[in-house]
Design a protein around this motif. Structure first.
Motif, mmCIF file in Angstrom:
data_model
loop_
_atom_site.group_PDB
_atom_site.id
_atom_site.type_symbol
_atom_site.label_atom_id
_atom_site.label_comp_id
_atom_site.label_asym_id
_atom_site.label_seq_id
_atom_site.Cartn_x
_atom_site.Cartn_y
_atom_site.Cartn_z
ATOM 1 N N CYS A 24 2.779 9.361 1.391
ATOM 2 C CA CYS A 24 1.862 8.342 1.900
ATOM 3 C C CYS A 24 0.435 8.856 2.085
ATOM 4 O O CYS A 24 -0.486 8.051 2.266
ATOM 5 C CB CYS A 24 2.380 7.724 3.187
ATOM 6 S SG CYS A 24 2.721 8.871 4.528
ATOM 7 N N VAL A 25 0.234 10.162 2.027
ATOM 8 C CA VAL A 25 -1.107 10.737 2.096
ATOM 9 C C VAL A 25 -1.187 11.903 1.114
ATOM 10 O O VAL A 25 -0.315 12.783 1.131
ATOM 11 C CB VAL A 25 -1.473 11.236 3.513
ATOM 12 C CG1 VAL A 25 -2.859 11.880 3.512
ATOM 13 C CG2 VAL A 25 -1.429 10.092 4.530
ATOM 14 N N ILE A 35 -4.501 -3.964 4.535
ATOM 15 C CA ILE A 35 -5.869 -3.463 4.502
ATOM 16 C C ILE A 35 -6.703 -4.395 5.363
ATOM 17 O O ILE A 35 -6.439 -5.597 5.432
ATOM 18 C CB ILE A 35 -6.416 -3.387 3.050
ATOM 19 C CG1 ILE A 35 -7.820 -2.780 3.014
ATOM 20 C CG2 ILE A 35 -6.385 -4.739 2.374
ATOM 21 C CD1 ILE A 35 -8.330 -2.506 1.599
ATOM 22 N N TYR A 78 -14.578 4.759 5.018
ATOM 23 C CA TYR A 78 -13.252 4.700 5.644
ATOM 24 C C TYR A 78 -13.444 4.556 7.146
ATOM 25 O O TYR A 78 -14.286 5.241 7.743
ATOM 26 C CB TYR A 78 -12.514 5.995 5.308
ATOM 27 C CG TYR A 78 -11.312 6.340 6.157
ATOM 28 C CD1 TYR A 78 -10.024 6.027 5.724
ATOM 29 C CD2 TYR A 78 -11.453 7.024 7.362
ATOM 30 C CE1 TYR A 78 -8.910 6.381 6.481
ATOM 31 C CE2 TYR A 78 -10.350 7.375 8.124
ATOM 32 C CZ TYR A 78 -9.086 7.052 7.681
ATOM 33 O OH TYR A 78 -7.989 7.402 8.438
ATOM 34 N N VAL A 108 -4.859 0.512 6.094
ATOM 35 C CA VAL A 108 -6.124 1.219 6.096
ATOM 36 C C VAL A 108 -7.228 0.207 6.389
ATOM 37 O O VAL A 108 -7.117 -0.968 6.010
ATOM 38 C CB VAL A 108 -6.383 1.937 4.744
ATOM 39 C CG1 VAL A 108 -6.486 0.930 3.590
ATOM 40 C CG2 VAL A 108 -7.622 2.813 4.810
ATOM 41 N N LEU A 154 0.866 -1.177 0.000
ATOM 42 C CA LEU A 154 0.000 0.000 0.000
ATOM 43 C C LEU A 154 0.900 1.223 0.000
ATOM 44 O O LEU A 154 1.784 1.343 0.853
ATOM 45 C CB LEU A 154 -0.888 -0.019 1.248
ATOM 46 C CG LEU A 154 -1.861 1.130 1.455
ATOM 47 C CD1 LEU A 154 -2.951 1.118 0.396
ATOM 48 C CD2 LEU A 154 -2.486 1.043 2.858
ATOM 49 N N SER A 181 -6.834 4.750 9.362
ATOM 50 C CA SER A 181 -5.555 4.401 8.750
ATOM 51 C C SER A 181 -4.478 4.486 9.821
ATOM 52 O O SER A 181 -4.629 5.185 10.830
ATOM 53 C CB SER A 181 -5.226 5.320 7.568
ATOM 54 O OG SER A 181 -5.326 6.689 7.926
ATOM 55 N N LEU A 211 -7.372 4.791 -2.409
ATOM 56 C CA LEU A 211 -6.116 4.220 -1.972
ATOM 57 C C LEU A 211 -5.327 3.754 -3.180
ATOM 58 O O LEU A 211 -5.880 3.563 -4.267
ATOM 59 C CB LEU A 211 -6.336 3.059 -1.004
ATOM 60 C CG LEU A 211 -7.138 1.847 -1.471
ATOM 61 C CD1 LEU A 211 -6.848 0.651 -0.541
ATOM 62 C CD2 LEU A 211 -8.654 2.118 -1.432
ATOM 63 N N PHE A 271 -12.956 10.619 2.272
ATOM 64 C CA PHE A 271 -11.920 9.697 1.832
ATOM 65 C C PHE A 271 -12.104 9.485 0.342
ATOM 66 O O PHE A 271 -13.202 9.208 -0.133
ATOM 67 C CB PHE A 271 -12.059 8.376 2.584
ATOM 68 C CG PHE A 271 -11.132 7.294 2.109
ATOM 69 C CD1 PHE A 271 -9.764 7.411 2.276
ATOM 70 C CD2 PHE A 271 -11.641 6.146 1.515
ATOM 71 C CE1 PHE A 271 -8.906 6.410 1.843
ATOM 72 C CE2 PHE A 271 -10.794 5.136 1.082
ATOM 73 C CZ PHE A 271 -9.427 5.266 1.250
ATOM 74 N N TRP A 312 -0.194 4.883 -0.864
ATOM 75 C CA TRP A 312 -0.747 6.132 -0.354
ATOM 76 C C TRP A 312 -2.257 6.044 -0.217
ATOM 77 O O TRP A 312 -2.908 5.173 -0.786
ATOM 78 C CB TRP A 312 -0.351 7.337 -1.205
ATOM 79 C CG TRP A 312 -0.953 7.444 -2.578
ATOM 80 C CD1 TRP A 312 -2.279 7.651 -2.890
ATOM 81 C CD2 TRP A 312 -0.258 7.399 -3.843
ATOM 82 N NE1 TRP A 312 -2.450 7.740 -4.244
ATOM 83 C CE2 TRP A 312 -1.232 7.586 -4.858
ATOM 84 C CE3 TRP A 312 1.076 7.241 -4.198
ATOM 85 C CZ2 TRP A 312 -0.896 7.603 -6.208
ATOM 86 C CZ3 TRP A 312 1.409 7.259 -5.541
ATOM 87 C CH2 TRP A 312 0.431 7.442 -6.522
ATOM 88 N N LEU A 313 -2.799 6.996 0.550
ATOM 89 C CA LEU A 313 -4.240 7.203 0.694
ATOM 90 C C LEU A 313 -4.563 8.597 0.189
ATOM 91 O O LEU A 313 -3.735 9.507 0.281
ATOM 92 C CB LEU A 313 -4.665 7.068 2.159
ATOM 93 C CG LEU A 313 -4.314 5.755 2.845
ATOM 94 C CD1 LEU A 313 -4.762 5.799 4.308
ATOM 95 C CD2 LEU A 313 -4.941 4.559 2.141
ATOM 96 N N GLU A 314 -5.790 8.769 -0.324
ATOM 97 C CA GLU A 314 -6.214 10.055 -0.863
ATOM 98 C C GLU A 314 -7.444 10.570 -0.114
ATOM 99 O O GLU A 314 -8.368 9.808 0.156
ATOM 100 C CB GLU A 314 -6.530 9.922 -2.362
ATOM 101 C CG GLU A 314 -5.344 9.429 -3.180
ATOM 102 C CD GLU A 314 -5.678 9.248 -4.649
ATOM 103 O OE1 GLU A 314 -6.646 9.874 -5.128
ATOM 104 O OE2 GLU A 314 -4.971 8.478 -5.327
#
Length: 380
Positions: A82-83, A242, A252, A187, A39, A255, A96, A93, A41-43
């Motif tokens: 990472c974010v 995950i 979400y 996450v 994993l 995380s 990902l 959210f 990054w997260l958005e």
């Protein structure tokens, strides 16, 4: 009557004392489309990037890039941000991203899903395939993204344990300051189509299950939560990259971001409290995954976790099975809070109650039986 679980030595003292019984979900598929590497990054979207940056710095992120419309956060280890937080009209959210083990995997995945690899924004570099999982979450699989160099991090302490002496003529001091986030760990997502969503990740990204949780008295109906890791063969990876849980709406949950050790986590938490931020639950040590945890609410209501000392598994370990209970979420620490469980009086709890009413009237996996199981978990 369901066959009694058989004790499996590969599980004892590791993550769950018992494995599956005959006919239960195997936790992996034989021939996935690809095997994702990690994993990355997260958005998110948020209306106030200045407020988001203040919390991010207090939480321990570094800022990789900042424009009027986007904030990229990083850990101290080398890799992609990472974010990613983009300016939006409301907080939400947004998705990902996983890294492909090989650029050719993107073509394989694109062919299997009827999509095409596309260039990512220049600030990120590389290419990616954009998909939607069955719960509607946007999932990017990327390759060739820019690698940020490593930056200084906090050194883990040297500990004296009984007769094992590692530190002499030296004191142990931890500064009350922002902890340094090292990397994104995992996450957790909630889905009304839990089983379908879980199978999608196993089939498309080659993920494998570390642990299943089921509602007490409902094991014959199958699991309601899974902790899922990347399959990198003999290379051990995080117990879960995950986690997916059944619930009344697709959302979400939280995380998690790795820090060096317990002292850094605790001192960083004291700093967050000094800055007026709100702890949701902690400090404690989980059961599934074993990590030391500390959960916080950011100003937009998102739940984020500092963690340290988590389990690492290679692909030889089969899934464990355990009942889901609130008291079973931690080996030690304070009881799980209402805020963490989503049963308090905040906006999150109100949204969840509304979602329950809708879900029970809709076609999905969340029915009255599952609701009873969820209420039992909260009461446990």
């Amino acid at each position: 009557m369901m066959q009694q679980s058989v004790r499996d030595e590969s599980h004892r003292d590791l993550h769950s004392e018992y494995g599956a019984v005959r006919g239960e979900h195997p936790g992996r598929v034989r021939n996935p489309v690809i095997k994702a590497e990690d994993l990355v990054w997260l958005e998110f979207e948020k209306p106030d990037l200045d407020r988001a940056e203040r919390f991010a710095r207090a939480f321990g992120f570094g800022v990789a890039a900042r424009t009027s419309d986007e904030l990229q956060l990083r850990g101290s280890r080398p890799g992609a941000p990472c974010v990613l937080i983009r300016r939006g009209s409301r907080s939400r959210f947004a998705g990902l991203a996983f890294a492909a083990a090989d650029p050719r995997d993107l073509m394989r995945l694109a062919d299997a899903t009827g999509t095409s690899p596309r260039k990512l924004p220049e600030a990120l570099g590389g290419i990616g395939v954009e998909l939607r999982d069955p719960s509607g979450a946007r999932v990017r699989v990327v390759s060739g993204v820019h690698t940020l160099p490593e930056v200084p991090s906090q050194q883990a302490h040297s500990f004296n344990f009984g007769s094992e002496v590692r530190r002499t003529n030296a004191t142990q001091r931890t500064v009350r300051a922002p902890v340094t986030v090292e990397r994104l760990g995992h996450v957790v997502l909630q889905s009304t189509t839990y089983r379908e969503t879980l199978d999608w990740y196993l089939e498309h990204l080659g993920l494998i299950v570390s642990d299943f949780l089921y509602n007490e008295g409902q094991r014959d109906r199958g699991p309601v939560m899974s902790f899922v890791r990347c399959d990198r063969g003999a290379v051990a990876t995080d117990h879960h990259t995950i986690a997916i849980t059944l619930g009344p709406r697709d959302r979400y949950v939280h995380s998690a971001y790795q820090v060096s050790d317990l002292d850094a986590l605790a001192a960083g938490g004291e700093y967050l409290l000094d800055q007026g931020y709100r702890r949701s639950w902690g400090i404690g040590r989980h059961v599934q995954g074993s990590q030391i945890f500390d959960y916080w609410r950011d100003p937009d209501g998102f739940l984020v976790e500092h963690f340290s000392d988590g389990d690492l598994f290679d692909n030889t370990l089969e899934p464990g099975w355990a009942p889901m209970t609130a008291s079973g979420l931690a080996q030690w620490g304070p009881p799980a809070t209402k805020d963490f469980l989503g049963i308090g009086f905040g906006r999150e709890a109100v949204d969840e109650l509304r979602a329950i009413a809708v879900a029970l009237r809709s076609e999905n996996e969340f029915d009255f039986g599952r609701l009873r199981g969820l209420l039992k978990v909260a009461a446990s």
